[in-house]
Design a protein around this motif. Structure first.
Motif, PDB file in Angstrom:
ATOM      1  N   ILE A   1       1.229   6.521  -6.972  1.00 33.84           N
ATOM      2  CA  ILE A   1       0.141   7.472  -7.225  1.00 33.84           C
ATOM      3  C   ILE A   1       0.650   8.900  -7.085  1.00 33.84           C
TER       4      ILE A   1
ATOM      5  N   LEU B   1      -5.680   5.623  -8.584  1.00 34.76           N
ATOM      6  CA  LEU B   1      -6.532   4.772  -7.738  1.00 34.76           C
ATOM      7  C   LEU B   1      -7.608   4.071  -8.555  1.00 34.76           C
TER       8      LEU B   1
ATOM      9  N   SER C   1       0.831  -1.211   0.000  1.00 35.51           N
ATOM     10  CA  SER C   1       0.000   0.000   0.000  1.00 35.51           C
ATOM     11  C   SER C   1       0.864   1.258   0.000  1.00 35.51           C
TER      12      SER C   1
END
Length: 126
Positions: free
Chosen positions: A113, A120, A106
């Motif tokens: 990102i 996302l 994550s």
């Protein structure tokens, strides 16, 4: 590739840190639920819910702790730590932590990102 090195370096740095010898970890203090703005009613249901799962053999047991504002307001030990049900769970038991790749993945995904290399909304396969 740079991301992999950053993750490895971060894990290595965390494993090399140590507390000064004179420093003792601060123990949590116990408090009543009311002291931290919680209701005791909902906490009273925790043990019966855990017992229901243990009796239904959905899992062997659990050590449960609820803390708020650095104060322990509930803890319980329910069930068995072995399959023959001879050793009860205790909070001193060592528990294996599984699925530790999820936090690493994550963080890596969020870095991608931030660098606009992923969104996302992208499909997982991408």
């Amino acid at each position: 590739m740079k991301l992999h090195y950053n993750i490895i370096l971060a894990l290595f740095a965390m494993s090399c840190t140590s507390e000064p010898e004179n420093t003792k970890p601060e123990k949590y203090k116990f408090a009543s639920p009311a002291e931290v703005g919680m209701y005791a009613d909902s906490l009273a249901n925790i043990e019966s819910m855990v017992l229901e799962f243990v009796d239904g053999k959905k899992y062997p047991g659990a050590v449960t702790l609820v803390a708020k504002d650095g104060k322990i307001i509930y803890e319980s030990e329910v069930g068995w730590s072995d399959s023959s049900r001879t050793e009860a769970y205790r909070k001193e038991h060592l528990f294996r932590m599984a699925s530790m790749t999820k936090p690493l993945v994550s963080v890596a995904a969020m870095q991608l990102i931030e660098n606009e290399k992923m969104s996302l909304d992208d499909p997982v396969g991408k």
